[in-house]
Write an enzyme that holds these catalytic residues in place. Structure first.
Site, PDB file in Angstrom:
ATOM      1  N   SER A  35       0.801  -1.222   0.000  1.00 10.57           N
ATOM      2  CA  SER A  35       0.000   0.000   0.000  1.00 10.57           C
ATOM      3  C   SER A  35       0.842   1.284   0.000  1.00 10.57           C
ATOM      4  CB  SER A  35      -0.937  -0.060   1.203  1.00 10.57           C
ATOM      5  OG  SER A  35      -1.810   1.007   1.213  1.00 10.57           O
ATOM      6  N   ASP A  60      -3.439   6.209  -3.070  1.00  6.34           N
ATOM      7  CA  ASP A  60      -2.256   5.654  -2.404  1.00  6.34           C
ATOM      8  C   ASP A  60      -1.631   4.587  -3.316  1.00  6.34           C
ATOM      9  OD1 ASP A  60      -4.018   3.548  -2.082  1.00  6.34           O
ATOM     10  OD2 ASP A  60      -3.310   3.050  -0.076  1.00  6.34           O
ATOM     11  N   PRO A  83      -2.578   2.249  20.298  1.00  5.04           N
ATOM     12  CA  PRO A  83      -1.384   1.637  19.709  1.00  5.04           C
ATOM     13  C   PRO A  83      -1.625   1.436  18.215  1.00  5.04           C
ATOM     14  CG  PRO A  83      -2.634   0.010  21.003  1.00  5.04           C
ATOM     15  CD  PRO A  83      -3.350   1.315  21.148  1.00  5.04           C
TER      16      PRO A  83
HETATM   17  C1  16G Z   1      -4.303  -0.231   7.787  1.00  7.19           C
HETATM   18  C2  16G Z   1      -5.789  -0.291   7.501  1.00  7.19           C
HETATM   19  C3  16G Z   1      -6.392   1.092   7.508  1.00  7.19           C
HETATM   20  C4  16G Z   1      -6.072   1.816   8.794  1.00  7.19           C
HETATM   21  C5  16G Z   1      -4.586   1.785   9.070  1.00  7.19           C
HETATM   22  C6  16G Z   1      -4.313   2.281  10.475  1.00  7.19           C
HETATM   23  C7  16G Z   1      -6.968  -1.792   5.995  1.00  7.19           C
HETATM   24  C8  16G Z   1      -7.087  -2.310   4.596  1.00  7.19           C
HETATM   25  N1  16G Z   1      -6.024  -0.883   6.190  1.00  7.19           N
HETATM   26  O1  16G Z   1      -3.625   0.407   6.752  1.00  7.19           O
HETATM   27  O2  16G Z   1      -7.780   0.958   7.364  1.00  7.19           O
HETATM   28  O3  16G Z   1      -6.488   3.144   8.728  1.00  7.19           O
HETATM   29  O4  16G Z   1      -4.112   0.451   8.996  1.00  7.19           O
HETATM   30  O5  16G Z   1      -2.955   2.199  10.732  1.00  7.19           O
HETATM   31  O6  16G Z   1      -7.684  -2.174   6.893  1.00  7.19           O
HETATM   32  P1  16G Z   1      -2.385   2.361  12.201  1.00  7.19           P
HETATM   33  O7  16G Z   1      -2.985   1.269  13.036  1.00  7.19           O
HETATM   34  O8  16G Z   1      -0.914   2.259  12.045  1.00  7.19           O
HETATM   35  O9  16G Z   1      -2.810   3.707  12.691  1.00  7.19           O
HETATM   36 MG    MG Z   2      -3.796   1.143   0.380  1.00  6.39          MG
END
Ligand code: 16G
Ligand code: MG
Length: 542
Positions: free
Chosen positions: A64, A276, A497
């Site tokens: 991604s 993205d 977290p």
């Molecule tokens: C992942 C998730 C996204 C979320 C992000 C949060 C999917 C396909 N992707 O990229 O939805 O906003 O994690 O990241 O579910 P974080 O936990 O590092 O804040």
């Molecule tokens: Mg993505």
């Protein structure tokens, strides 16, 4: 299972020692060089899941918005959804198994899930444009074949396109044709029909600048361009011919830095958007006559879409409900606007697409978006049936609204949030409502906000409840946050977290940027003190 063959191939995809792997919110994600054994093993797991569900399963190789050197993998369940939670655990288990334990783990999964090993298996594979992706997808194929599964390798695809293929294959073509042309045809037909119903015309409305993050979105939009020719002209930037993937561009960069991507020249009031790296996220923006940058994030996208869908339902006059699903990151003013002005019920879930998706399924029409631009709308069978019936029967206002809604349903990729599909829905709505990007932006004003990260020794010491808006542990942290929030006007703050990085994320909003910055800083200090911060103490200023 032919364990002799599995072992023979498995040793060619050796697990690096000393590393722990976890199937997180976005599957496995890390430096590409550590991923070979995981790819092979996810090929094995996809075969078991396919046998168990008696359906086609997808495997997507992508990281991604992560830097180009990273890569990742996630499995796609039969209707295009994210992998079921119990199978996420098997994925983690299999990824961490030592060579000599592989047999036991595979048997364990098969027994627990009553997998009929005689059943046929079919797996479809897609990958993004990273240099490492092709080789890694070969390792997936190796895993699939050694367990006797059949496969189709789609090669380069956006993540949502792979979700679409899986969904098509498991619904006997009802959702669409499981080919890239099928995807383009389904979306462009709906889009072109919608724009025909729009009264306004002129280049100003038809042209859109798209920052493709130097990723797969560029290739796919180029392929799709001529299908759209009547309704939209896209100008692509960061199309991968020069720059590095996700470097100083793309939806994640634009949203987190709140500034335009490099490599795109923006004239005042031009409508722009960014994808993205795997084209499942989108944000819009423009620069005003004074050169000020205005971000239109997932919250404002949800607002535009849900308001429009609600208007259509009013025209149609059926007793159907619309709900919006957000996360704690949704700007407070977006929630207020939706609830108080639009009178749309809003729900909050934990971060991560699968949580929002699940909640959105409870409504006739469920619109879900994360502020970062992941999202789509889901339509119940009842809505689809009603709309088809009305669109066929009626020629009046009600019939016209039903036709629009039918095309919107076709246009959304309901299998997953899809930057291309979302972009076309947004462009169609702006055209149908004769809205400029500035008018859209003016629906409400975002409250100033700030996001920060804090490094701690063990991020698991923070646990949360109430859709991540309240910290349960460590003791005293939530009380400290409450006291800090009280010092500012229109303020809110929470900590959680991260699911993708080894950090604690801090979010704060307030009536001014200074207040939001200062609150975020004070909360970071509280986290550092109470949750075992490591390294340098958080410093004020950004
Ligand atoms: C992942 C998730 C996204 C979320 C992000 C949060 C999917 C396909 N992707 O990229 O939805 O906003 O994690 O990241 O579910 P974080 O936990 O590092 O804040
Ligand atoms: Mg993505």
């Amino acid at each position: 299972m032919d364990f002799g063959a599995i072992t023979k191939h498995s040793v060619l995809h050796a697990k690096p020692s000393g590393l722990l792997f976890q199937y997180g919110t976005a599957g496995f994600r890390m430096k590409a060089e550590h991923l070979d054994h995981i790819m092979f093993r996810m090929g094995l797991l996809a075969v078991l899941r396919s046998k168990q569900t008696k359906s086609t399963i997808g495997v997507m190789v992508t990281a991604s918005h992560n830097p180009e050197e990273d890569n990742g993998v996630k499995l796609v369940d039969p209707l295009g959804e994210m992998l079921a939670p119990s199978w996420e655990e098997y994925a983690t288990c299999l990824a961490n198994a030592e060579e000599e334990d592989m047999q036991r783990v595979l048997i364990d999964i098969s027994e627990k899930e009553a997998v009929d090993l005689q059943q046929d298996a079919f797996v479809v594979i897609g990958r993004d444009t990273r240099p490492s992706s092709e080789k890694l997808s070969q390792s997936v194929i190796d895993g699939v074949t050694v367990l006797g599964g059949q496969f189709h390798d789609y090669g380069l695809l956006t993540t949502p396109q792979l979700h679409y293929m899986v969904c098509c294959r498991n619904t006997s073509g009802l959702y669409g044709m499981a080919t890239i042309e099928g995807y383009y045809q389904k979306l462009s037909k709906a889009f072109v029909e919608l724009t025909k119903q729009a009264s306004r015309s002129g280049d100003e409305f038809r042209s859109l600048k798209v920052d493709c993050a130097n990723g797969i979105g560029a290739l796919k939009l180029k392929e799709m361009e001529h299908y759209l020719s009547q309704g939209l002209s896209v100008q692509l930037f960061n199309d991968g011919t020069k720059g590095k993937l996700n470097h100083l561009c793309g939806a994640d960069f634009v949203k987190s830095h709140q500034k335009p991507p490099q490599g795109m020249e923006i004239k005042s009031n031009e409508r722009c958007c960014s994808f993205d790296g795997d084209a499942d996220r989108i944000v819009y923006y423009y620069c005003d006559a004074d050169g000020h940058f205005h971000l239109i994030d997932g919250d404002k996208i949800a607002t535009l879409i849900s308001s429009f869908l609600k208007e259509l339902l009013v025209e149609i006059g059926e007793n159907l409900n619309v709900g919006v699903v957000q996360t704690a990151y949704a700007n407070g003013n977006s929630t207020r606007y939706l609830e108080e002005v639009m009178k749309v019920p809003v729900y909050c879930t934990k971060t991560g697409v699968k949580h929002l998706h699940h909640k959105a399924q409870e409504f006739d029409i469920g619109v879900y978006f994360e502020a970062n631009g992941h999202g789509t709308a889901l339509f119940s069978k009842a809505v689809e049936d009603k709309v088809k019936q009305l669109a066929g029967e009626l020629e009046d206002k009600k019939g016209k609204a039903a036709k629009i809604l039918r095309n919107i349903i076709d246009l959304f990729n309901q299998a997953a949030g899809d930057a291309i599909a979302d972009m076309l829905v947004i462009e169609a709505i702006l055209a149908l409502k004769s809205l400029t990007v500035q008018q859209w932006d003016a629906l409400y004003t975002d409250l100033p906000n700030r996001q920060l990260k804090v490094k701690v020794a063990d991020r698991k010491v923070i646990s949360t409840t109430d859709a991540e808006r309240q910290a349960v542990t460590p003791p005293g942290l939530q009380e400290a946050i409450n006291d800090l929030v009280k010092k500012y006007r229109l303020s809110r703050a929470f900590v959680r977290p991260s699911g993708t990085e080894d950090v604690i994320r801090v979010y704060a909003e307030a009536d001014s940027q200074e207040s939001a910055d200062s609150l975020a800083h004070e909360v970071s200090l509280a986290v550092f003190q109470l949750a075992g911060g490591i390294g340098e103490r958080p410093q004020p200023g950004f």
